[in-house]
Enzyme design. Sequence first.
Site, PDB file in Angstrom:
ATOM      1  N   CYS A   1      -5.091  -4.462  -0.045  1.00  0.00           N
ATOM      2  CA  CYS A   1      -4.237  -5.134  -1.031  1.00  0.00           C
ATOM      3  C   CYS A   1      -2.941  -5.689  -0.451  1.00  0.00           C
ATOM      4  CB  CYS A   1      -3.947  -4.188  -2.184  1.00  0.00           C
ATOM      5  SG  CYS A   1      -5.459  -3.552  -2.936  1.00  0.00           S
TER       6      CYS A   1
ATOM      7  N   HIS B   1       4.619  -3.483  -6.246  1.00  0.00           N
ATOM      8  CA  HIS B   1       3.163  -3.424  -6.143  1.00  0.00           C
ATOM      9  C   HIS B   1       2.597  -2.886  -7.451  1.00  0.00           C
ATOM     10  CE1 HIS B   1      -0.611  -3.582  -4.111  1.00  0.00           C
ATOM     11  NE2 HIS B   1      -0.830  -2.286  -4.240  1.00  0.00           N
TER      12      HIS B   1
ATOM     13  N   THR C   1      -1.569   3.054 -11.379  1.00  0.00           N
ATOM     14  CA  THR C   1      -2.181   4.350 -11.096  1.00  0.00           C
ATOM     15  C   THR C   1      -1.062   5.385 -11.001  1.00  0.00           C
ATOM     16  OG1 THR C   1      -2.152   3.912  -8.711  1.00  0.00           O
ATOM     17  CG2 THR C   1      -4.156   3.357  -9.911  1.00  0.00           C
ATOM     18  N   PRO C   2      -1.315   6.619 -11.455  1.00  0.00           N
ATOM     19  CA  PRO C   2      -0.235   7.615 -11.503  1.00  0.00           C
ATOM     20  C   PRO C   2       0.454   7.834 -10.176  1.00  0.00           C
ATOM     21  CG  PRO C   2      -2.101   8.354 -12.821  1.00  0.00           C
ATOM     22  CD  PRO C   2      -2.555   7.102 -12.115  1.00  0.00           C
ATOM     23  N   ALA C   3      -0.295   8.013  -9.088  1.00  0.00           N
ATOM     24  CA  ALA C   3       0.325   8.338  -7.803  1.00  0.00           C
ATOM     25  C   ALA C   3       1.074   7.153  -7.210  1.00  0.00           C
ATOM     26  CB  ALA C   3      -0.743   8.834  -6.831  1.00  0.00           C
TER      27      ALA C   3
ATOM     28  N   GLU D   1       6.058   4.531  -5.239  1.00  0.00           N
ATOM     29  CA  GLU D   1       6.809   3.293  -5.031  1.00  0.00           C
ATOM     30  C   GLU D   1       8.181   3.371  -5.687  1.00  0.00           C
ATOM     31  OE1 GLU D   1       6.304  -1.572  -5.271  1.00  0.00           O
ATOM     32  OE2 GLU D   1       4.943  -0.304  -6.455  1.00  0.00           O
TER      33      GLU D   1
ATOM     34  N   LYS E   1       1.386  -6.840 -12.747  1.00  0.00           N
ATOM     35  CA  LYS E   1      -0.064  -6.621 -12.832  1.00  0.00           C
ATOM     36  C   LYS E   1      -0.551  -6.473 -14.268  1.00  0.00           C
ATOM     37  CE  LYS E   1      -0.955  -5.167  -8.121  1.00  0.00           C
ATOM     38  NZ  LYS E   1       0.330  -5.551  -7.534  1.00  0.00           N
TER      39      LYS E   1
ATOM     40  N   HIS F   1      -4.787  -6.392 -11.104  1.00  0.00           N
ATOM     41  CA  HIS F   1      -4.611  -6.213  -9.663  1.00  0.00           C
ATOM     42  C   HIS F   1      -5.595  -7.120  -8.946  1.00  0.00           C
ATOM     43  CE1 HIS F   1      -3.813  -4.813  -5.808  1.00  0.00           C
ATOM     44  NE2 HIS F   1      -4.041  -3.516  -5.925  1.00  0.00           N
TER      45      HIS F   1
ATOM     46  N   PHE G   1      -4.771   0.187   0.824  1.00  0.00           N
ATOM     47  CA  PHE G   1      -5.416   1.438   1.227  1.00  0.00           C
ATOM     48  C   PHE G   1      -5.120   1.742   2.695  1.00  0.00           C
ATOM     49  CE2 PHE G   1      -9.175   1.504  -2.009  1.00  0.00           C
ATOM     50  CZ  PHE G   1      -8.295   1.910  -2.986  1.00  0.00           C
TER      51      PHE G   1
END
Length: 390
Positions: free
Chosen positions: A160, A286, A290-292, A297, A315, A320, A378
Amino acid sequence: MPALAIRAFTATTALGRGRAAQAQALEQRRSGLRRNDFGSDPLETWIGRVDGLEQAPLPAGAGNWECRNNRLAWLALQQDGLMDAVAAVRERHGAARVAVVVGTSTSSIGATEDAYARLEDGRFPADLARPIVHQPHSLGDFVRHAAGLRGPCITVATACSSSAKVFAQAARLIRAGIVDAALVGGVDTLCGSVLFGFNSLGLVSAQPARPFDPARDGLSLGEAGGFAVLERGDDAALLLRGYGESSDAHHMSAPHPEGLGARLAMRDALQRAGVDADAVGYLNLHGTATPANDAVEARAVDALFGDGLHAGSTKGWTGHTLGAAGIVESVFALIALADGLLPGTLNSSARDSACGPQIRLDNARARIRYAMNNSFGFGGNNCALLFGAA
């Protein structure tokens, strides 16, 4: 780093074709997400799908590259005078002195999925027996051909962060004297591998993405394409001022828990530009929902920037867009610089208490001099870009 001129820039997303469509939807806070209608057995989720892509033809003589991804690339290339800007730098410097640097995470894998689904005696069907569309460089090879360029042609595939890192790669090519200008960009289209692959990781939400909301539970996937023309010089209204890259290599798909790589990328972009963090007026996060990822960030941003920064995730507007996120959200940062429109965060009703005051939900208007874009992939592939108004 010497600033680089941005001669043209454009994006095509679920919000529409070209910069004006993006800016209008951002200002109206109108999302491009819709219930998933992609594929024969749609996953229960929301997507950002580009309308009309199935009927978008490639240019004459480009049949060898026929696939959904390259159709979106061609559609995006035709917006906002982008091809005129390409022609101008090609005329000034020669086709061999203009690079093509594009980012993608899946390229035309949708065509490969189709080919395997329609195997004939163990072979790809005749209409898909075209090797170029079954490799990551399909996009770069098509764009080079369509733009009539003969300089270095590079495909960046770092998940990404792919089409953010193209700016850094192009800047290095220009600084090294290998080329005088570059066509940069990125394209990714929806396909089964993306939708079901991300779902298998437990990252896809059944609801529209809600970045930084306390109740966020995953992302919405989208497709998009975008491009920009960079040239040696600082005589343009908008400039690439700096870039920062890092690879924290903490985990295959999860970010470093303290946001180390994200902080390094943002810090290095500022240092390369010689700009203080307090001078940045807008940061496109970004912010995948997502929770994490959002928590990490937000922590990294709070460690580097003061309370006055306006930071938001777009987003909720586009979904995304994976390997195209870097270029699309760079276009949003450039819109902020050019028009003073600072997007907030769509679909989120509250800000997670773990986030700092930099994370904004509402849009704002302000004249700013610097805007940043974050793109994280990733494996801890991180890139931050700093743009400036002349």
